[in-house]
Design a protein around this motif. Structure first.
Motif, PDB file in Angstrom:
ATOM      1  N   LEU A  34      15.645 -19.974 -32.465  1.00 26.75           N
ATOM      2  CA  LEU A  34      16.350 -20.141 -31.193  1.00 26.75           C
ATOM      3  C   LEU A  34      15.453 -20.769 -30.132  1.00 26.75           C
ATOM      4  O   LEU A  34      15.940 -21.251 -29.116  1.00 26.75           O
ATOM      5  CB  LEU A  34      16.885 -18.797 -30.694  1.00 26.75           C
ATOM      6  N   ALA A  35      14.159 -20.767 -30.380  1.00 26.23           N
ATOM      7  CA  ALA A  35      13.207 -21.360 -29.434  1.00 26.23           C
ATOM      8  C   ALA A  35      13.531 -22.829 -29.184  1.00 26.23           C
ATOM      9  O   ALA A  35      13.422 -23.306 -28.050  1.00 26.23           O
ATOM     10  CB  ALA A  35      11.787 -21.215 -29.955  1.00 26.23           C
ATOM     11  N   LEU A  36      13.965 -23.530 -30.214  1.00 32.67           N
ATOM     12  CA  LEU A  36      14.251 -24.958 -30.086  1.00 32.67           C
ATOM     13  C   LEU A  36      15.258 -25.227 -28.977  1.00 32.67           C
ATOM     14  O   LEU A  36      15.038 -26.107 -28.131  1.00 32.67           O
ATOM     15  CB  LEU A  36      14.767 -25.519 -31.413  1.00 32.67           C
ATOM     16  N   GLU A  37      16.336 -24.491 -28.950  1.00 33.29           N
ATOM     17  CA  GLU A  37      17.363 -24.706 -27.928  1.00 33.29           C
ATOM     18  C   GLU A  37      16.849 -24.349 -26.530  1.00 33.29           C
ATOM     19  O   GLU A  37      17.210 -25.000 -25.551  1.00 33.29           O
ATOM     20  CB  GLU A  37      18.623 -23.914 -28.262  1.00 33.29           C
ATOM     21  N   LYS A  38      16.010 -23.338 -26.438  1.00 30.43           N
ATOM     22  CA  LYS A  38      15.439 -22.963 -25.133  1.00 30.43           C
ATOM     23  C   LYS A  38      14.484 -24.035 -24.631  1.00 30.43           C
ATOM     24  O   LYS A  38      14.463 -24.356 -23.444  1.00 30.43           O
ATOM     25  CB  LYS A  38      14.718 -21.614 -25.219  1.00 30.43           C
ATOM     26  N   TYR A  39      13.686 -24.609 -25.528  1.00 28.57           N
ATOM     27  CA  TYR A  39      12.797 -25.699 -25.127  1.00 28.57           C
ATOM     28  C   TYR A  39      13.620 -26.869 -24.588  1.00 28.57           C
ATOM     29  O   TYR A  39      13.313 -27.421 -23.537  1.00 28.57           O
ATOM     30  CB  TYR A  39      11.935 -26.191 -26.297  1.00 28.57           C
ATOM     31  N   LYS A  40      14.658 -27.235 -25.325  1.00 30.59           N
ATOM     32  CA  LYS A  40      15.500 -28.357 -24.899  1.00 30.59           C
ATOM     33  C   LYS A  40      16.169 -28.069 -23.560  1.00 30.59           C
ATOM     34  O   LYS A  40      16.221 -28.937 -22.679  1.00 30.59           O
ATOM     35  CB  LYS A  40      16.555 -28.663 -25.967  1.00 30.59           C
ATOM     36  N   ALA A  41      16.657 -26.852 -23.385  1.00 32.22           N
ATOM     37  CA  ALA A  41      17.309 -26.467 -22.123  1.00 32.22           C
ATOM     38  C   ALA A  41      16.314 -26.494 -20.972  1.00 32.22           C
ATOM     39  O   ALA A  41      16.642 -26.899 -19.849  1.00 32.22           O
ATOM     40  CB  ALA A  41      17.950 -25.092 -22.254  1.00 32.22           C
ATOM     41  N   SER A  42      15.083 -26.087 -21.239  1.00 32.97           N
ATOM     42  CA  SER A  42      14.041 -26.099 -20.219  1.00 32.97           C
ATOM     43  C   SER A  42      13.750 -27.523 -19.744  1.00 32.97           C
ATOM     44  O   SER A  42      13.622 -27.774 -18.541  1.00 32.97           O
ATOM     45  CB  SER A  42      12.761 -25.467 -20.765  1.00 32.97           C
ATOM     46  N   VAL A  43      13.661 -28.442 -20.687  1.00 27.37           N
ATOM     47  CA  VAL A  43      13.406 -29.849 -20.359  1.00 27.37           C
ATOM     48  C   VAL A  43      14.541 -30.410 -19.503  1.00 27.37           C
ATOM     49  O   VAL A  43      14.298 -31.076 -18.485  1.00 27.37           O
ATOM     50  CB  VAL A  43      13.215 -30.674 -21.659  1.00 27.37           C
TER      51      VAL A  43
END
Length: 101
Positions: A34-43
């Motif tokens: 789930l980290a992947l989606e959080k990284y993308k959302a952060s960007v």
């Protein structure tokens, strides 16, 4: 994270990207995909707030995530985007020290 969530409620513009990045890092350390989606959302959040330095940091962390998953091409792409953000922010010394995978 709980305190940052409270701050985000008060000023989403200022804290949302930071919260999302911290959540991504927490999930990454736990081994969650789930980290992947959080990284993308952060960007995306950092870009929308025009926080070029935070967008660059998000892309950099996303690059390390991709490396940990064996995705070198995706990592290189993320690092290149990170470098572009830092250039836009004016962090030339940082940019000069960056090496793209």
């Amino acid at each position: 994270l709980n305190l940052m969530k409270k701050w985000t409620k008060v000023s989403a513009w200022n804290f949302e990207s930071k919260l999302l990045l911290c959540e991504a890092e927490h999930l990454f350390l736990k081994g969650s995909e789930l980290a992947l989606e959080k990284y993308k959302a952060s960007v995306i959040s950092a870009r929308n707030s025009r926080f070029f330095h935070e967008e660059g940091l998000g892309y950099s962390k996303l690059g390390f995530y991709h490396l940990s998953q064996g995705r070198k091409a995706a990592a290189a792409q993320s690092f290149a985007k990170s470098k572009k953000c830092y250039e836009q922010w004016g962090a030339h010394t940082l940019v000069n020290g960056m090496q793209i995978v």
